[in-house]
Motif scaffolding. Structure first.
Motif, mmCIF file in Angstrom:
data_model
loop_
_atom_site.group_PDB
_atom_site.id
_atom_site.type_symbol
_atom_site.label_atom_id
_atom_site.label_comp_id
_atom_site.label_asym_id
_atom_site.label_seq_id
_atom_site.Cartn_x
_atom_site.Cartn_y
_atom_site.Cartn_z
ATOM 1 N N ALA A 297 -25.517 9.075 5.734
ATOM 2 C CA ALA A 297 -25.579 9.032 7.350
ATOM 3 C C ALA A 297 -23.983 9.168 8.031
ATOM 4 O O ALA A 297 -23.769 9.954 8.847
ATOM 5 C CB ALA A 297 -25.992 7.706 7.839
ATOM 6 N N GLY B 184 -22.660 12.359 10.194
ATOM 7 C CA GLY B 184 -21.852 12.234 11.547
ATOM 8 C C GLY B 184 -20.381 12.796 11.432
ATOM 9 O O GLY B 184 -20.226 13.674 12.194
ATOM 10 N N SER C 120 -18.908 2.707 12.773
ATOM 11 C CA SER C 120 -20.294 3.436 13.331
ATOM 12 C C SER C 120 -19.847 4.039 14.705
ATOM 13 O O SER C 120 -20.274 5.222 14.973
ATOM 14 C CB SER C 120 -21.242 2.440 13.348
ATOM 15 N N TYR D 175 -25.185 6.977 16.116
ATOM 16 C CA TYR D 175 -24.663 6.422 14.921
ATOM 17 C C TYR D 175 -24.289 4.936 14.855
ATOM 18 O O TYR D 175 -24.411 4.397 13.625
ATOM 19 C CB TYR D 175 -23.537 7.262 14.335
ATOM 20 N N SER E 242 -19.239 12.735 15.678
ATOM 21 C CA SER E 242 -20.551 13.645 15.612
ATOM 22 C C SER E 242 -20.471 14.404 16.871
ATOM 23 O O SER E 242 -21.203 15.353 16.900
ATOM 24 C CB SER E 242 -21.848 12.607 15.507
#
Length: 318
Positions: A63, A67, A197, A261, A204
């Motif tokens: 993940a 991103g 995050s 994200y 991203s």
């Protein structure tokens, strides 16, 4: 709830049948003189916890990579990180067969870091931004090269069987000692990924958008890649280079939580743990009393999934 159910199945099901009452007795009132209790506590228990940690690590690493690189096809396996760790571990098996597990983990980190440095350096050399397509191509090329080197080392030092079994991927060899060593690294890297995050969500959007929002791109990207290195290196040391987990899980998670994200990364922890637990239960039961490599199960699902994702992105539907 799904992870708890899958963990329960992992404890109760296996290649060797153990009555449910014995499993419960081993968890509530263990008797280490009973072989079935020993199997539950020293084999199935660490294996279940290992599945949770490894699945979460690979999924979150994928993940974060997707991103940071703005590439929905990126994961630690497709970008050569897993192959780098595997090559380093092949050298350990060949040159230092008596190395402790802590040394194996260190070699895994070093191999993963060198592979990522080569891939990222080759793509970003004299370029301001990273081209996602070039990144995947470079990762595949470096991964194939390192895999070929690992196979050459296996042939030359006659460790082909050991290396093949390990590179196929699996959690059968996870024990409490190896978990005690790697779990702190994985948990710390998972916490760091969750803390980063927001930066991943901004990255991203693109480098120019990130700069416009006041996010230090270079430092944020370095921190994110450091978290990926720790996650991938520790997970490969525990279970081998299991591919496609980091590719599939974030895609599935985004169907439920959206494309932000800040939600994708925490949800990938749960999704990765669930998928790894289910795959391990299948690996133990499909060919009982034998065992199917867990990497084979993910490859059987992951290859068609990767082709579908590639065609979907090419059609502009991503």
């Amino acid at each position: 709830m799904a992870v708890a159910l899958a963990a329960g199945l992992s404890l109760f099901l296996g290649s060797t049948p153990i009555p449910p009452d014995q499993v419960i007795s081993a968890l509530v009132n263990p008797d280490m003189a009973d072989q079935q209790h020993v199997a539950v506590l020293e084999l199935r228990g660490p294996r279940t916890l290992g599945c949770v940690l490894v699945g979460a690590a690979f999924a979150v690493a994928g993940a974060v990579m997707q991103g940071v690189t703005r590439n929905p096809l990126a994961d630690s396996g497709l970008l050569g990180i897993n192959a780098g760790a595997a090559f380093a571990l092949a050298l350990c098996l060949a040159l230092l067969p008596g190395m402790s597990f802590s040394g194996v983990v260190l070699c895994s980190f070093v191999g993963a870091a060198l592979a990522l440095a080569v891939v990222y350096g080759a793509v970003s050399f004299r370029r301001r931004d990273v081209d996602p397509v070039r990144l995947v191509l470079a990762g595949c090329a470096v991964g194939l090269f390192l895999t070929a080197l690992a196979q050459g080392v296996a042939i030359f030092f006659n460790i082909g069987y050991s290396l093949t079994f390990w590179t196929a991927g699996g959690v059968a060899g996870i024990r409490a000692e190896s978990l005690a060593l790697t779990a702190p690294f994985i948990l710390a890297a998972l916490a760091a990924a969750c803390a980063l995050s927001r930066r991943v969500a901004v990255l991203s959007l693109g480098e120019e958008a990130a700069l416009g929002l006041g996010v230090p791109v270079a430092r944020s990207r370095t921190l994110c890649l450091a978290a990926v290195l720790v996650l991938a290196g520790a997970a490969v040391a525990l279970a081998g280079p299991v591919a496609f987990v980091g590719l599939m899980v974030p895609h599935v998670v985004r169907r439920f939580v959206g494309a932000d994200y800040r939600a994708v990364i925490p949800a990938s922890i749960v999704g990765g743990a669930f998928f790894m637990l289910v795959a391990d239960v299948l690996a133990r039961t499909l060919a009982a009393p034998g065992e199917v490599p867990i990497g084979l199960i993910f490859a059987a699902i992951g290859v068609p999934f990767f082709i579908w994702c590639a065609r979907r992105e090419e059609a502009g539907l991503g």
